[in-house]
Enzyme design. Structure first.
Site, mmCIF file in Angstrom:
data_model
loop_
_atom_site.group_PDB
_atom_site.id
_atom_site.type_symbol
_atom_site.label_atom_id
_atom_site.label_comp_id
_atom_site.label_asym_id
_atom_site.label_seq_id
_atom_site.Cartn_x
_atom_site.Cartn_y
_atom_site.Cartn_z
ATOM 1 N N THR A 1 57.726 15.904 92.964
ATOM 2 C CA THR A 1 56.722 16.627 92.178
ATOM 3 C C THR A 1 56.139 17.728 93.046
ATOM 4 O OG1 THR A 1 56.223 14.657 90.942
ATOM 5 C CG2 THR A 1 54.535 16.360 90.931
ATOM 6 N N PHE B 1 49.341 4.721 76.169
ATOM 7 C CA PHE B 1 48.380 5.160 77.189
ATOM 8 C C PHE B 1 46.958 5.232 76.650
ATOM 9 C CE2 PHE B 1 50.462 6.080 81.253
ATOM 10 C CZ PHE B 1 51.691 5.566 80.898
ATOM 11 N N CYS C 1 51.228 8.567 91.486
ATOM 12 C CA CYS C 1 51.356 9.867 90.810
ATOM 13 C C CYS C 1 50.056 10.412 90.234
ATOM 14 C CB CYS C 1 52.391 9.765 89.701
ATOM 15 S SG CYS C 1 54.046 9.553 90.331
HETATM 16 C C1 UDX Z 1 53.352 7.688 86.070
HETATM 17 C C2 UDX Z 1 53.981 8.358 84.822
HETATM 18 O O1 UDX Z 1 53.857 7.483 83.685
HETATM 19 C C3 UDX Z 1 55.422 8.720 85.077
HETATM 20 O O2 UDX Z 1 55.961 9.408 83.961
HETATM 21 C C4 UDX Z 1 55.447 9.614 86.313
HETATM 22 O O3 UDX Z 1 56.721 10.046 86.613
HETATM 23 C C5 UDX Z 1 54.859 8.888 87.498
HETATM 24 O O4 UDX Z 1 53.519 8.507 87.185
HETATM 25 P P1 UDX Z 1 53.365 5.233 87.148
HETATM 26 O O5 UDX Z 1 52.391 5.786 88.128
HETATM 27 O O6 UDX Z 1 54.510 4.439 87.659
HETATM 28 O O7 UDX Z 1 54.011 6.418 86.263
HETATM 29 O O8 UDX Z 1 52.584 4.262 86.157
HETATM 30 P P2 UDX Z 1 51.939 4.333 84.708
HETATM 31 O O9 UDX Z 1 52.533 3.268 83.887
HETATM 32 O O10 UDX Z 1 51.964 5.694 84.148
HETATM 33 O O11 UDX Z 1 50.438 3.898 85.029
HETATM 34 C C6 UDX Z 1 49.592 4.682 85.891
HETATM 35 C C7 UDX Z 1 48.209 4.099 85.953
HETATM 36 O O12 UDX Z 1 47.542 4.229 84.709
HETATM 37 C C8 UDX Z 1 48.167 2.605 86.289
HETATM 38 O O13 UDX Z 1 47.103 2.351 87.175
HETATM 39 C C9 UDX Z 1 47.930 1.935 84.951
HETATM 40 O O14 UDX Z 1 47.304 0.696 85.042
HETATM 41 C C10 UDX Z 1 47.036 2.966 84.274
HETATM 42 N N1 UDX Z 1 47.091 2.912 82.811
HETATM 43 C C11 UDX Z 1 48.245 3.232 82.147
HETATM 44 C C12 UDX Z 1 45.959 2.525 82.088
HETATM 45 O O15 UDX Z 1 44.906 2.213 82.672
HETATM 46 N N2 UDX Z 1 46.024 2.506 80.729
HETATM 47 C C13 UDX Z 1 47.156 2.838 80.040
HETATM 48 O O16 UDX Z 1 47.107 2.811 78.797
HETATM 49 C C14 UDX Z 1 48.299 3.209 80.772
#
Ligand code: UDX
Length: 444
Positions: A122, A252, A263
């Site tokens: 990224t 989300f 990320c």
């Molecule tokens: C993210 C993006 O989804 C992905 O497309 C990108 O390439 C990398 O970053 P990731 O960091 O692996 O992926 O996890 P993700 O499932 O997106 O969750 C990120 C954070 O958001 C976590 O702490 C998760 O608990 C939180 N989250 C996610 C929430 O609190 N609520 C939600 O509804 C979704």
């Protein structure tokens, strides 16, 4: 088709394994000799479901190999992916591009014949142009194009995300490079995955815009959850009620302790800095970053409040420390702020996480690490769920109650039902849903 992947971190390793599964010949390169030896021996440096099997299968088939020798790998490749880290630069939040530029420099000297250099890491808008400049300057005879091809992999489901993505984004105006990229993603083309061909800087921005949008969505529902708690509304129903609107979408919208991970925190901050720098500030994202940081700290206060306002001398069980389930990644996990906040208030922490404890031990002090969730609850004054691992979704509540000194649960992921918890005799706090008074044991 031959591919070299520079950097065997999360993105590099998953992409390498998945491309080899597509039938491409892949060499993964890393400077870290220990990591390469580990991978050659079939051991994974990270925990990701399905990765070990995929690596083993393709290494066995001779399509996937590992090396520390960049020159050979790049020399043979039709496409070279830069998948090195771009951490937040200490002090200012900008993405640290030193690893990307160092990789470009090394690749320049090794290019042999027309090669597509792809930035998978990224990287802020304009990085592709700089990579191109570095290579052209270091090797004026090199025949190459620089393409942006961001990844959208979620930890814990990265292989599925790679194999069945919502879309693939390819940033280049060079038809020759487009042809090579089309060839690489041919199996997805056949599945009718949308492929967005665009300019390099647009592609670079798409990655940041996607992540900051998702972080904003989460932050929005988190704030709605806070409001729900005051007006006695239910955030689950709000999320469902708005998410069924196709323009909003239900994903989300799960309220929780704040987003973490490798990320969202880093990318939101980096985009804020880029926007500031070019004089087009992103006020919404600036606010999201601020709210999320405060939220993670505020969650410790929520736990303390649920324990009667004081945890000094008390023992609190923490279930789950990784930033999300199915990973061992601790980067920017809400648990770091929550545990620190509880410890600062005088609490002793007993914790369990199915995969994250090795990582966590390195960065969290004075935590009593336990063998399982029940050992962690033994003689504690309250239990808080910070990560929604499946293991914690169906706890034996009677057993939990008999182990805990008091039946107090603070569920920061809303995995239990307030009424069921009250019926089970728990004083139960969660996010954005009205509390229900626990059943009086004498009336049972
Ligand atoms: C993210 C993006 O989804 C992905 O497309 C990108 O390439 C990398 O970053 P990731 O960091 O692996 O992926 O996890 P993700 O499932 O997106 O969750 C990120 C954070 O958001 C976590 O702490 C998760 O608990 C939180 N989250 C996610 C929430 O609190 N609520 C939600 O509804 C979704």
């Amino acid at each position: 088709m031959r591919v070299a992947i520079i950097g065997t971190g999360y993105v590099g390793l998953v992409s390498g394994a998945c491309f080899s599964e597509f039938g491409v010949e892949v060499i993964c390169v890393d400077k870290d000799t220990d990591k390469i030896s580990m991978l050659e021996a079939g051991r994974m440096p990270i925990y990701e479901p399905g990765l070990e099997e995929l690596v083993e299968k393709n290494a066995h088939a001779g399509r996937l190999s590992f090396t520390t020798e960049l020159v050979d790998a790049v020399g043979q490749a039709d496409a070279v992916f830069i998948a090195v880290g771009t951490p937040s630069r200490r002090g200012d939040g900008h993405a640290d591009l030193s690893y990307v530029y160092a990789a470009a420099e090394e690749i320049a000297g090794a290019i042999d014949g027309y090669t597509v250099v792809v930035t998978k890491s990224t990287v802020p808008v304009g990085t592709g142009r700089e990579v191109e400049r570095i290579i052209a300057e270091a090797n004026p005879d090199a025949e190459f194009d620089v393409v942006s091809n961001p990844e959208f992999l979620r930890e814990g489901s990265a292989i599925e995300d790679f194999m069945r993505p919502d879309r693939v984004v390819i940033g280049t105006k060079s038809e020759r490079a487009q042809e090579v990229m089309r060839g690489l993603y041919r199996p997805l083309y056949l599945l009718e995955t949308p492929i967005v061909f665009t300019s390099r800087q647009t592609s670079e921005l798409i990655k940041y815009a996607a992540n900051t949008f998702l972080a904003t969505k989460i932050t929005f529902i988190n704030e709605i959850a806070d409001l729900c708690e005051i007006v006695e509304a239910d955030v689950h129903d709000v999320a469902r009620g708005i998410g069924l609107d196709g323009r909003i979408g239900g994903k989300f919208l799960h309220a929780g302790p704040g987003y973490g991970g490798s990320c969202f925190p880093k990318d939101t901050l980096a985009l804020v800095r880029t926007a500031e720098e070019v004089g087009s500030p992103l006020r919404i994202v600036e606010t999201v970053v601020e709210i999320n940081d405060k939220r993670k700290q505020r969650m410790a206060e929520k736990v303390i409040a649920s324990c009667g306002g004081d945890v000094n001398g008390k023992t609190i069980t923490v279930l789950g420390v990784t930033f999300k389930p199915n990973t061992d990644d601790m980067r920017d996990s809400p648990s770091l702020d929550i545990v620190a906040g509880l410890q600062a208030a005088g609490a002793t922490i007993r914790a369990f996480d199915p995969e994250g404890m090795d990582e966590a031990r390195e960065i969290m002090d004075d935590v009593i690490w336990c063998e399982d969730e029940y050992e962690a609850m033994t003689d504690a004054d309250a239990v808080t769920i910070i990560t929604e691992w499946n293991e914690f979704r169906a706890l034996d509540l009677e057993r939990a109650k008999s182990l805990l000194r008091a039946p107090v649960m603070i569920d920061l992921r809303n995995i239990y039902d307030p009424e069921e918890m009250a019926a089970a005799g728990f004083s139960y706090a969660c996010i954005g849903r009205a509390p229900v008074a626990p059943a009086d044991p004498s009336t049972k």
